[in-house]
Scaffold this motif. Structure first.
Motif, short mmCIF file in Angstrom:
data_model
loop_
_atom_site.label_atom_id
_atom_site.label_comp_id
_atom_site.label_asym_id
_atom_site.label_seq_id
_atom_site.Cartn_x
_atom_site.Cartn_y
_atom_site.Cartn_z
N THR A 2 38.24 40.21 70.48
CA THR A 2 38.66 38.84 70.73
C THR A 2 38.55 38.52 72.21
O THR A 2 38.98 39.29 73.06
N SER A 3 37.95 37.37 72.54
CA SER A 3 37.77 37.00 73.94
C SER A 3 39.07 36.45 74.52
O SER A 3 39.96 36.00 73.80
N SER A 4 39.13 36.48 75.85
CA SER A 4 40.30 35.95 76.56
C SER A 4 40.47 34.46 76.29
O SER A 4 41.59 33.95 76.19
N ARG A 5 39.35 33.75 76.20
CA ARG A 5 39.42 32.31 75.95
C ARG A 5 40.02 32.03 74.58
O ARG A 5 40.83 31.10 74.43
N GLU A 6 39.65 32.81 73.57
CA GLU A 6 40.20 32.60 72.22
C GLU A 6 41.71 32.85 72.20
O GLU A 6 42.46 32.11 71.56
N VAL A 7 42.14 33.90 72.89
CA VAL A 7 43.58 34.20 72.95
C VAL A 7 44.33 33.09 73.67
O VAL A 7 45.40 32.66 73.22
N ALA A 8 43.77 32.62 74.79
CA ALA A 8 44.42 31.54 75.54
C ALA A 8 44.51 30.28 74.70
O ALA A 8 45.54 29.58 74.70
N ARG A 9 43.44 29.97 73.97
CA ARG A 9 43.45 28.78 73.10
C ARG A 9 44.48 28.93 72.00
O ARG A 9 45.14 27.95 71.62
N ALA A 10 44.62 30.14 71.47
CA ALA A 10 45.61 30.36 70.42
C ALA A 10 47.03 30.12 70.94
O ALA A 10 47.85 29.46 70.27
N HIS A 11 47.33 30.62 72.13
CA HIS A 11 48.66 30.41 72.72
C HIS A 11 48.90 28.93 73.03
O HIS A 11 49.98 28.40 72.75
N LEU A 12 47.91 28.27 73.61
CA LEU A 12 48.06 26.84 73.90
C LEU A 12 48.24 26.04 72.62
O LEU A 12 49.02 25.09 72.57
N GLY A 13 47.50 26.44 71.59
CA GLY A 13 47.62 25.76 70.30
C GLY A 13 49.01 25.91 69.71
O GLY A 13 49.57 24.96 69.14
N MET A 14 49.61 27.09 69.85
CA MET A 14 50.96 27.30 69.32
C MET A 14 52.01 26.56 70.13
O MET A 14 53.05 26.16 69.60
N MET A 15 51.75 26.35 71.43
CA MET A 15 52.66 25.51 72.21
C MET A 15 52.61 24.07 71.70
O MET A 15 53.65 23.40 71.57
N LEU A 16 51.40 23.60 71.39
CA LEU A 16 51.27 22.27 70.80
C LEU A 16 51.94 22.23 69.44
O LEU A 16 52.58 21.24 69.07
N TRP A 17 51.81 23.32 68.68
CA TRP A 17 52.47 23.43 67.37
C TRP A 17 53.98 23.25 67.52
O TRP A 17 54.59 22.49 66.75
N ALA A 18 54.58 23.93 68.48
CA ALA A 18 56.03 23.82 68.70
C ALA A 18 56.41 22.40 69.06
O ALA A 18 57.45 21.88 68.61
N LEU A 19 55.58 21.74 69.88
CA LEU A 19 55.85 20.36 70.28
C LEU A 19 55.81 19.43 69.07
O LEU A 19 56.70 18.59 68.87
#
Length: 308
Positions: A2-19
């Motif tokens: 898994t690339s660093s970009r994919e992991v970063a996008r996953a974390h950012l996506g879950m922050m949006l999910w929480a919002l």
């Protein structure tokens, strides 16, 4: 790998999910009273599935195999189990007890992930999850006005805990099915089938335990809110969760649930600033620290993998 970009996008996506999840609670509060909650949830899921249905015409792997269909059915049961027990327990358990039990979901996901071999046995992640759980409990305590007399464990709490187990199992099964090639690698298709099967089962529960005639009391405003909740609080949030599940572990995905009461707290402060007080600070600090440690943990793991 898994690339660093994919992991970063996953974390950012879950922050949006929480919002999005945190903002959905005030939206639900705007709906008319007396509407059947399970049937409303089924309609929300149907709206989300309908919005994702064009994916069926654009991808060759749109139809799951028998193993995938069976797994989607079990995942649908998880969704129906969580929402069904949540609405059933709402009149039999205290809000503080339910909030306290819900913080167990990430830890339950970690334990279930170990059983299904989609989590690695390590001490750092459980420690981060425990820190976040303590912070979320602190927020629940602050929301209750600093009182603990609403804590108890009866039949309603027991039923809701079963629902929490079902909620924790959902991302575990998604990760497990992905590892075996039973589920589509496309997050949109996994979201569609989960919502379709889960919504159907929730609708069946609603037809058994609720009165469909109560839907006649729905106004135009209620319908507009329902479409919004279906598209954003169901469709988009499930897609973000499924996208993150392909990259992160189930425990890391569910850990973002600790941010939901933090978002709800911020909404409360905007709407009713008189509720701002020191009692919100400990829980907020611990929740934010847990998310920061979760991000740091993944960053360290990525550096180690790159070095190896």
């Amino acid at each position: 790998m898994t690339s660093s970009r994919e992991v970063a996008r996953a974390h950012l996506g879950m922050m949006l999910w929480a919002l999005l999840v945190g903002l959905s609670f005030p939206a639900v509060g705007l709906m008319s009273e007396g509407l059947p909650p399970l049937l409303l949830t089924a309609i929300r899921f149907a709206v989300a599935a309908l919005a994702l249905s064009p994916l069926l015409f654009h991808h060759a792997d749109r139809w799951p195999g028998l193993a995938g269909l069976a797994l989607y059915a079990v995942m649908g049961l998880c969704l129906a189990g969580f929402f069904g027990t949540m609405f059933w327990a709402a009149h039999r358990a205290t809000a503080l007890s339910m909030a306290t039990l819900f913080v167990s979901v990430p830890l339950l996901a970690f334990g279930l992930g170990l059983m299904f071999r989609v989590e690695s046995l390590a001490w750092r992640l459980p420690g981060v999850l425990l820190l976040g759980a303590i912070g979320a409990l602190g927020l629940a305590w602050a929301e209750s006005g600093g009182r603990l007399d609403g804590m108890r464990f009866g039949i309603g709490e027991a039923a809701f805990f079963v629902g929490c187990v079902a909620s924790a199992l959902y991302p575990v099964l998604s990760k497990w099915g992905l590892a075996r090639g039973w589920l589509s690698p496309r997050a949109g298709l996994r979201t569609f089938w989960s919502l379709l099967v889960g919504g159907g089962l929730i609708g069946l529960l609603g037809l058994i335990g609720e009165s469909p005639s109560d839907l006649a009391g729905m106004t135009v405003g209620d319908a507009a809110l329902l479409v919004y909740l279906g598209l954003f609080s169901s469709g988009l949030t499930f897609w973000l969760q499924q996208r993150a599940t392909a990259v992160l572990t189930p425990a890391a995905v569910t850990a973002y649930g600790y941010l939901v009461p933090f978002v709800s707290m911020l909404v409360l402060f905007v709407r009713e600033p008189q509720h701002i007080g020191w009692e919100w600070l400990p829980g907020s600090t611990l929740v934010l620290a847990a998310i920061a440690l979760l991000l740091r943990r993944d960053a360290v793991n990525r550096r180690l993998q790159a070095a190896a």
